[in-house]
Design a protein around this motif. Sequence first.
Motif, PDB file in Angstrom:
ATOM      1  N   THR A   1       0.833  -1.202   0.000  1.00 24.46           N
ATOM      2  CA  THR A   1       0.000   0.000   0.000  1.00 24.46           C
ATOM      3  C   THR A   1       0.866   1.250   0.000  1.00 24.46           C
ATOM      4  O   THR A   1       1.985   1.251   0.504  1.00 24.46           O
ATOM      5  CB  THR A   1      -0.939   0.040   1.220  1.00 24.46           C
ATOM      6  OG1 THR A   1      -0.157   0.162   2.413  1.00 24.46           O
ATOM      7  CG2 THR A   1      -1.797  -1.212   1.292  1.00 24.46           C
TER       8      THR A   1
ATOM      9  N   ASN B   1       0.233   5.457   0.772  1.00 29.50           N
ATOM     10  CA  ASN B   1      -0.670   6.534   1.178  1.00 29.50           C
ATOM     11  C   ASN B   1       0.118   7.775   1.557  1.00 29.50           C
ATOM     12  O   ASN B   1       1.305   7.695   1.897  1.00 29.50           O
ATOM     13  CB  ASN B   1      -1.516   6.090   2.377  1.00 29.50           C
ATOM     14  CG  ASN B   1      -2.506   5.005   2.019  1.00 29.50           C
ATOM     15  OD1 ASN B   1      -3.508   5.254   1.348  1.00 29.50           O
ATOM     16  ND2 ASN B   1      -2.236   3.776   2.469  1.00 29.50           N
TER      17      ASN B   1
ATOM     18  N   THR C   1      -5.259   2.331   0.302  1.00 28.63           N
ATOM     19  CA  THR C   1      -4.114   2.693  -0.529  1.00 28.63           C
ATOM     20  C   THR C   1      -4.500   3.805  -1.497  1.00 28.63           C
ATOM     21  O   THR C   1      -5.670   3.961  -1.850  1.00 28.63           O
ATOM     22  CB  THR C   1      -3.576   1.464  -1.297  1.00 28.63           C
ATOM     23  OG1 THR C   1      -2.299   1.767  -1.873  1.00 28.63           O
ATOM     24  CG2 THR C   1      -4.533   1.000  -2.372  1.00 28.63           C
TER      25      THR C   1
ATOM     26  N   GLN D   1      -4.485   6.991  -0.901  1.00 27.24           N
ATOM     27  CA  GLN D   1      -5.254   8.039  -0.244  1.00 27.24           C
ATOM     28  C   GLN D   1      -4.358   9.141   0.303  1.00 27.24           C
ATOM     29  O   GLN D   1      -3.199   8.916   0.625  1.00 27.24           O
ATOM     30  CB  GLN D   1      -6.073   7.450   0.899  1.00 27.24           C
ATOM     31  CG  GLN D   1      -7.001   6.325   0.472  1.00 27.24           C
ATOM     32  CD  GLN D   1      -7.955   6.730  -0.625  1.00 27.24           C
ATOM     33  OE1 GLN D   1      -8.730   7.672  -0.455  1.00 27.24           O
ATOM     34  NE2 GLN D   1      -7.900   6.054  -1.756  1.00 27.24           N
TER      35      GLN D   1
END
Length: 308
Positions: free
Chosen positions: A179, A181, A243, A245
Amino acid sequence: MSLAGKVAIVTGSGRGLGLAYAQELARQGAAVVVNDVDATVAGEAVAAITAAGGRATAVVAPVGTTEVARQLVRAAVDTFGGLDILVTNAGVLRDKSLLKMTDEDFDTVINVHLRGTFTCVREAFAYFKENGIPGRIIAIGSPTGQRGNFGQTNYAAAKAGIVAMVRTWALEMKRAGVTANAVIPVAATAMTRTVPYFTKAVEAEDRGEPMPEFFRKELGFGTAGDVSGLVAFLASDEAAGITGQAIGAGGDRLQLWSHPEAIESAYHDGGWDHAALQAGFPFSGKLQSVGESLPELPAELQPEPVAK
């Protein structure tokens, strides 16, 4: 501890926000590679983490180059046996208005913030992918990158670029289970100390008292510790489905920033040529604001007048 057995790198973590992130990751069980350009500061950060029962080591080097990115990953693997989490926090400021900003001012900020994030993430992702690790990338953005700020051409460009890279990485890393972010912190820093608007908030923090509710709730402005919980959460297994974001944190407030979207559309037969636009620009009265607009401080939170 939700991060027990994990290993993290936090760039720019000798002091301030970066140190708070490193300490919280360690508190949640992760071993941490601390990074700073000042050996004394980095050593003190490691000592603080280990004194609290955590595990940490330091890499003293300025981020930006591929060599330093590789050094950070090697330190994690050689010292703690692997790598699971990367937080790219390192940064510098060279604030000047456009006509006063030099090439060096611009390049220095871009190199540390933007290129440093790129090279460190590239190196960490290569390790994650090669070893089948569902890693976590957490890149630190800024409200300036979302809305702009006077005198921060270089910083705004870097922070906006970081969020754009995160959105791209979320697509590229999805198959590997990694992920990516961005965290948008709103917290007391060395920079906010110099801004009279935040005087009462900084004074309260210095006294070890809670900041006034106006700052924590109305502005979503708080301490470094108010942001570190989000960083640790995004580093955890519980955040595997989050993810791409951009998430803001500060004071008592958490925010989900939108991705850029077209908010108005207008159509003209044959297209919008010069004459059609002169006859009537379709978005007049609907233009977007720029910069942050701070509400007026309540009377009791106004800074004391400076004696002349």
